[in-house]
Scaffold this active site. Sequence first.
Site, short mmCIF file in Angstrom:
data_model
loop_
_atom_site.label_atom_id
_atom_site.label_comp_id
_atom_site.label_asym_id
_atom_site.label_seq_id
_atom_site.Cartn_x
_atom_site.Cartn_y
_atom_site.Cartn_z
N GLU A 7 0.81 -1.21 0.00
CA GLU A 7 0.00 0.00 0.00
C GLU A 7 0.85 1.28 0.00
O GLU A 7 0.42 2.34 0.44
CB GLU A 7 -0.95 -0.02 1.20
CG GLU A 7 -1.92 -1.19 1.13
CD GLU A 7 -2.67 -1.39 2.43
OE1 GLU A 7 -3.56 -0.58 2.71
OE2 GLU A 7 -2.36 -2.34 3.15
N SER A 67 -6.84 -1.96 2.78
CA SER A 67 -7.21 -1.32 1.52
C SER A 67 -7.71 -2.30 0.48
O SER A 67 -7.55 -2.10 -0.72
CB SER A 67 -6.03 -0.52 0.96
OG SER A 67 -5.67 0.51 1.83
N GLU A 113 -17.74 -15.78 5.71
CA GLU A 113 -19.02 -15.93 5.03
C GLU A 113 -19.46 -14.57 4.50
O GLU A 113 -19.10 -13.51 5.06
CB GLU A 113 -20.09 -16.47 5.98
CG GLU A 113 -20.51 -15.49 7.07
CD GLU A 113 -21.74 -15.95 7.83
OE1 GLU A 113 -22.64 -16.54 7.21
OE2 GLU A 113 -21.80 -15.70 9.05
N GLY A 137 -26.03 -7.61 3.25
CA GLY A 137 -26.39 -6.39 3.95
C GLY A 137 -25.68 -5.19 3.38
O GLY A 137 -24.84 -5.31 2.48
N SER A 197 -11.74 8.82 0.37
CA SER A 197 -11.79 8.16 1.68
C SER A 197 -13.02 8.53 2.48
O SER A 197 -13.46 9.68 2.49
CB SER A 197 -10.54 8.50 2.49
OG SER A 197 -9.39 8.01 1.86
#
Length: 354
Positions: free
Chosen positions: A15, A182, A213, A217, A316
């Site tokens: 990153e 990230s 899993e 949602g 962000s």
Amino acid sequence: MKMTLGVLYGGKSPEHKVSLQTARSVINAINKEKFRVVPIYITTDGEWLRGEAIEGEVQDVKQLAFQQGLPALASIANRSEKNEERIDVIFPLLHGPNGEDGTVQGMLELLNVPYVGNGVLASAVGMDKVVMKQLFAQAGLKQARYVFFLKKEWEKYKETVYETVERELGYPCFVKPANAGSSVGISKCKNREQLQVAFQEAFRYDRKVIVEEAIVGREVEIGVIGNDEPICSVVGEIVPKKEFYDYEAKYVDGNTELVIPANITDKEYETIKQMALTAFKVLDLAGLVRADFFLTADGEAYINEVNTMPGFTPFSMFPLLWKHTDVSYEELIERLIQLAIERYEEKQNITYVF
């Protein structure tokens, strides 16, 4: 007299480029009338370089990736009041391994230098998704089911590993490096063929892989700042235009929609807030954190993870959450610096018996 702020970024991490973007955004937002801003760049080879103080705006991240500069560690360690190069506080903007995982924080602790953000333990636990989830479970926080594997285990018993995933979790599921951020190396799998490819990809970035899993949602996030008395921002929702919020959507194409504040009930907000504060206390967090959740259609909240150094790029979520909580970007940065100094001063009052 201005306080000298060392902005630490780059690093030996997948990153690295994300860190440069974050550093540029933060440096440009800092009030130069209050702070003398000194860039401290860690190259991809691990060399620490100190640049000249930045007085204006950084137009391009390439300006921050300088290859020549003063050795940085000596000036950080020498905090004598007579030292003109003295650095008063460090703002680490390092993402991923070798920066966000407690390694740099440990060095700064040994140097006895104030720094923004989480300490050694919190940073390390926040980076390791498996240990994090084990502590969440002990605290009673609701989360997705998961299994994890080491690389040697996978190499020797691939068929058993795949069968375990299918038996314990089923499809779809997410495969992730245990120590990365990230969305690097993350894959969503719907069948055995995709699962095999996902393991190969995830093990490129870490020796430990976690499989979770898939919770159906909404993806929602909340910001937390503080030390012993943390406060929470509003909740924001991520609506990815892709199948999930991957690296490209976060940092490259902005191919996602951020809804702030999220359209949730007061009860749902209170649940998410209390879970975030519990996680903050359980992991011994300090300064700042972004807590990520899944919110189901029936109002059930599942904590996914916490990010101990969330990005400050234009895409962000963290600074935007606070902007909508009436805390400007500049004010947020100054609060975090003050929190770092407060925590440092508190530690100086600890009595050690020799």
